[in-house]
Motif scaffolding. Structure first.
Motif, PDB file in Angstrom:
ATOM      1  N   ASN A   1      52.856 130.618  74.734  1.00 37.61           N
ATOM      2  CA  ASN A   1      53.982 130.282  73.860  1.00 37.61           C
ATOM      3  C   ASN A   1      53.702 130.587  72.399  1.00 37.61           C
ATOM      4  O   ASN A   1      54.611 130.944  71.652  1.00 37.61           O
ATOM      5  CB  ASN A   1      54.362 128.805  74.007  1.00 37.61           C
ATOM      6  N   GLU A   2      52.456 130.424  71.973  1.00 34.26           N
ATOM      7  CA  GLU A   2      52.103 130.635  70.568  1.00 34.26           C
ATOM      8  C   GLU A   2      51.591 132.052  70.304  1.00 34.26           C
ATOM      9  O   GLU A   2      51.299 132.400  69.162  1.00 34.26           O
ATOM     10  CB  GLU A   2      51.055 129.613  70.122  1.00 34.26           C
ATOM     11  N   GLY A   3      51.442 132.858  71.360  1.00 35.55           N
ATOM     12  CA  GLY A   3      50.971 134.234  71.196  1.00 35.55           C
ATOM     13  C   GLY A   3      49.556 134.325  70.666  1.00 35.55           C
ATOM     14  O   GLY A   3      49.225 135.240  69.913  1.00 35.55           O
ATOM     15  N   LEU A   4      48.709 133.383  71.070  1.00 37.63           N
ATOM     16  CA  LEU A   4      47.321 133.376  70.593  1.00 37.63           C
ATOM     17  C   LEU A   4      46.473 134.346  71.418  1.00 37.63           C
ATOM     18  O   LEU A   4      46.691 134.511  72.617  1.00 37.63           O
ATOM     19  CB  LEU A   4      46.756 131.951  70.671  1.00 37.63           C
ATOM     20  N   PRO A   5      45.484 134.973  70.791  1.00 36.80           N
ATOM     21  CA  PRO A   5      44.720 136.048  71.444  1.00 36.80           C
ATOM     22  C   PRO A   5      43.570 135.571  72.339  1.00 36.80           C
ATOM     23  O   PRO A   5      42.514 136.190  72.366  1.00 36.80           O
ATOM     24  CB  PRO A   5      44.169 136.833  70.248  1.00 36.80           C
ATOM     25  N   TYR A   6      43.761 134.503  73.074  1.00 39.12           N
ATOM     26  CA  TYR A   6      42.691 133.968  73.910  1.00 39.12           C
ATOM     27  C   TYR A   6      43.134 133.867  75.355  1.00 39.12           C
ATOM     28  O   TYR A   6      44.324 133.801  75.652  1.00 39.12           O
ATOM     29  CB  TYR A   6      42.269 132.558  73.428  1.00 39.12           C
ATOM     30  N   GLN A   7      42.158 133.804  76.241  1.00 37.36           N
ATOM     31  CA  GLN A   7      42.382 133.518  77.655  1.00 37.36           C
ATOM     32  C   GLN A   7      42.026 132.050  77.879  1.00 37.36           C
ATOM     33  O   GLN A   7      41.196 131.495  77.159  1.00 37.36           O
ATOM     34  CB  GLN A   7      41.488 134.406  78.539  1.00 37.36           C
ATOM     35  N   THR A   8      42.613 131.454  78.895  1.00 38.10           N
ATOM     36  CA  THR A   8      42.293 130.058  79.223  1.00 38.10           C
ATOM     37  C   THR A   8      40.796 129.897  79.453  1.00 38.10           C
ATOM     38  O   THR A   8      40.202 128.893  79.073  1.00 38.10           O
ATOM     39  CB  THR A   8      43.083 129.613  80.470  1.00 38.10           C
ATOM     40  N   SER A   9      40.178 130.897  80.050  1.00 36.12           N
ATOM     41  CA  SER A   9      38.738 130.832  80.354  1.00 36.12           C
ATOM     42  C   SER A   9      37.868 130.838  79.092  1.00 36.12           C
ATOM     43  O   SER A   9      36.692 130.485  79.150  1.00 36.12           O
ATOM     44  CB  SER A   9      38.341 131.991  81.267  1.00 36.12           C
ATOM     45  N   ASP A  10      38.422 131.223  77.941  1.00 36.67           N
ATOM     46  CA  ASP A  10      37.679 131.204  76.678  1.00 36.67           C
ATOM     47  C   ASP A  10      37.524 129.795  76.121  1.00 36.67           C
ATOM     48  O   ASP A  10      36.645 129.535  75.311  1.00 36.67           O
ATOM     49  CB  ASP A  10      38.405 132.026  75.595  1.00 36.67           C
ATOM     50  N   ILE A  11      38.412 128.892  76.558  1.00 36.00           N
ATOM     51  CA  ILE A  11      38.527 127.580  75.928  1.00 36.00           C
ATOM     52  C   ILE A  11      37.924 126.495  76.806  1.00 36.00           C
ATOM     53  O   ILE A  11      38.281 126.361  77.973  1.00 36.00           O
ATOM     54  CB  ILE A  11      40.006 127.266  75.628  1.00 36.00           C
ATOM     55  N   LYS A  12      37.013 125.756  76.230  1.00 36.03           N
ATOM     56  CA  LYS A  12      36.411 124.629  76.943  1.00 36.03           C
ATOM     57  C   LYS A  12      37.345 123.427  76.931  1.00 36.03           C
ATOM     58  O   LYS A  12      37.454 122.712  77.915  1.00 36.03           O
ATOM     59  CB  LYS A  12      35.066 124.278  76.309  1.00 36.03           C
ATOM     60  N   GLY A  13      38.038 123.184  75.798  1.00 38.12           N
ATOM     61  CA  GLY A  13      38.964 122.062  75.748  1.00 38.12           C
ATOM     62  C   GLY A  13      39.661 121.928  74.412  1.00 38.12           C
ATOM     63  O   GLY A  13      39.173 122.387  73.387  1.00 38.12           O
ATOM     64  N   LEU A  14      40.829 121.313  74.475  1.00 38.83           N
ATOM     65  CA  LEU A  14      41.588 120.901  73.294  1.00 38.83           C
ATOM     66  C   LEU A  14      41.678 119.385  73.398  1.00 38.83           C
ATOM     67  O   LEU A  14      42.386 118.856  74.250  1.00 38.83           O
ATOM     68  CB  LEU A  14      42.975 121.547  73.289  1.00 38.83           C
ATOM     69  N   TYR A  15      40.953 118.686  72.549  1.00 39.80           N
ATOM     70  CA  TYR A  15      40.676 117.272  72.742  1.00 39.80           C
ATOM     71  C   TYR A  15      41.456 116.337  71.828  1.00 39.80           C
ATOM     72  O   TYR A  15      41.789 116.686  70.697  1.00 39.80           O
ATOM     73  CB  TYR A  15      39.185 117.013  72.532  1.00 39.80           C
ATOM     74  N   LEU A  16      41.677 115.137  72.359  1.00 40.34           N
ATOM     75  CA  LEU A  16      42.163 113.986  71.610  1.00 40.34           C
ATOM     76  C   LEU A  16      41.128 112.891  71.805  1.00 40.34           C
ATOM     77  O   LEU A  16      40.867 112.482  72.935  1.00 40.34           O
ATOM     78  CB  LEU A  16      43.505 113.495  72.152  1.00 40.34           C
ATOM     79  N   ASN A  17      40.524 112.449  70.734  1.00 43.97           N
ATOM     80  CA  ASN A  17      39.522 111.386  70.775  1.00 43.97           C
ATOM     81  C   ASN A  17      40.119 110.123  70.174  1.00 43.97           C
ATOM     82  O   ASN A  17      40.272 110.033  68.954  1.00 43.97           O
ATOM     83  CB  ASN A  17      38.283 111.779  69.962  1.00 43.97           C
ATOM     84  N   PHE A  18      40.487 109.173  71.032  1.00 44.95           N
ATOM     85  CA  PHE A  18      41.008 107.892  70.561  1.00 44.95           C
ATOM     86  C   PHE A  18      39.827 106.938  70.423  1.00 44.95           C
ATOM     87  O   PHE A  18      39.095 106.705  71.382  1.00 44.95           O
ATOM     88  CB  PHE A  18      42.013 107.297  71.563  1.00 44.95           C
ATOM     89  N   ARG A  19      39.647 106.400  69.202  1.00 45.03           N
ATOM     90  CA  ARG A  19      38.518 105.505  68.939  1.00 45.03           C
ATOM     91  C   ARG A  19      39.008 104.251  68.225  1.00 45.03           C
ATOM     92  O   ARG A  19      39.654 104.336  67.181  1.00 45.03           O
ATOM     93  CB  ARG A  19      37.468 106.212  68.098  1.00 45.03           C
ATOM     94  N   PHE A  20      38.674 103.106  68.812  1.00 46.80           N
ATOM     95  CA  PHE A  20      38.982 101.809  68.208  1.00 46.80           C
ATOM     96  C   PHE A  20      37.658 101.156  67.852  1.00 46.80           C
ATOM     97  O   PHE A  20      36.772 101.021  68.704  1.00 46.80           O
ATOM     98  CB  PHE A  20      39.766 100.940  69.196  1.00 46.80           C
ATOM     99  N   ASP A  21      37.509 100.750  66.586  1.00 55.66           N
ATOM    100  CA  ASP A  21      36.238 100.183  66.120  1.00 55.66           C
ATOM    101  C   ASP A  21      36.271  98.663  65.986  1.00 55.66           C
ATOM    102  O   ASP A  21      35.395  98.067  65.388  1.00 55.66           O
ATOM    103  CB  ASP A  21      35.824 100.809  64.790  1.00 55.66           C
ATOM    104  N   GLY A  22      37.302  98.044  66.543  1.00 51.58           N
ATOM    105  CA  GLY A  22      37.454  96.600  66.426  1.00 51.58           C
ATOM    106  C   GLY A  22      38.519  96.207  65.433  1.00 51.58           C
ATOM    107  O   GLY A  22      39.055  95.101  65.485  1.00 51.58           O
ATOM    108  N   THR A  23      38.815  97.113  64.502  1.00 57.17           N
ATOM    109  CA  THR A  23      39.846  96.828  63.513  1.00 57.17           C
ATOM    110  C   THR A  23      40.860  97.964  63.381  1.00 57.17           C
ATOM    111  O   THR A  23      42.024  97.724  63.135  1.00 57.17           O
ATOM    112  CB  THR A  23      39.237  96.571  62.118  1.00 57.17           C
ATOM    113  N   ARG A  24      40.412  99.190  63.536  1.00 54.88           N
ATOM    114  CA  ARG A  24      41.280 100.343  63.284  1.00 54.88           C
ATOM    115  C   ARG A  24      41.199 101.341  64.429  1.00 54.88           C
ATOM    116  O   ARG A  24      40.122 101.606  64.958  1.00 54.88           O
ATOM    117  CB  ARG A  24      40.871 101.015  61.985  1.00 54.88           C
ATOM    118  N   LEU A  25      42.361 101.918  64.774  1.00 56.22           N
ATOM    119  CA  LEU A  25      42.449 102.945  65.804  1.00 56.22           C
ATOM    120  C   LEU A  25      42.647 104.297  65.134  1.00 56.22           C
ATOM    121  O   LEU A  25      43.536 104.454  64.287  1.00 56.22           O
ATOM    122  CB  LEU A  25      43.613 102.649  66.757  1.00 56.22           C
TER     123      LEU A  25
END
Length: 163
Positions: A99-123
């Motif tokens: 969709n974005e016309g990016l010059p990569y193959q799926t096999s090139d990419i290990k991951g597109l990540y979301l890291n949700f971290r809560f430290d006891g007070t802030r997310l």
């Protein structure tokens, strides 16, 4: 991109009580309440007899562990901390590249990540992009950050960006 989640309760409701992130791959998680629970999202097809639920993906989807994570977090007391790593699923990465016309193959990419971290007070939620080889081009990283902004807006999550 780091996003400070403005309404932790709403985000946790979206993450744990709705199906809005169910199609993301679950990489790993750690929840600390009265003890620390570590969850590895690696899919083990040998668990199922006759490969009835065989998946070509290396990780389970969030929908498969969401209720378990909720069961560890729910209660009168707020968890001391937690950390969930989700990734855009392989089929969705392929769609994004096309969709974005990016010059990569799926096999090139290990991951597109979301890291949700809560430290006891802030997310917070931090995005991450990982390739199987070193890449100087940042176009995928910028596209992923923009996509996450849209995803958060669509899912009703209030956030403040800190790029």
């Amino acid at each position: 991109m780091v996003s400070y989640i403005m309404n932790t309760k709403n985000c946790m409701s979206v993450l744990l009580l709705s199906s809005r992130f169910d199609n993301f791959s679950f990489i790993s998680g750690e929840i600390t309440t009265y003890c620390t629970f570590q969850i590895d999202g690696t899919y083990h097809p040998e668990f199922y007899p006759d490969n009835e639920n065989e998946s070509p993906e290396p990780y389970v989807r969030w929908k498969q562990v969401r209720e378990y994570c909720f069961s560890l977090i729910k209660g009168k007391q707020t968890p001391l901390r937690f950390h969930f790593i989700l990734s855009l699923a392989p089929d969705q990465i392929e769609s994004l590249l096309q969709n974005e016309g990016l010059p990569y193959q799926t096999s090139d990419i290990k991951g597109l990540y979301l890291n949700f971290r809560f430290d006891g007070t802030r997310l917070t939620c931090t995005t991450g992009t990982s390739f199987h080889t070193f890449v100087l081009d940042k176009s995928l990283e910028h596209t992923w950050d923009s996509m996450v902004t849209k995803i958060f807006t669509q899912k009703g999550l209030e956030f403040e960006e800190n790029r």
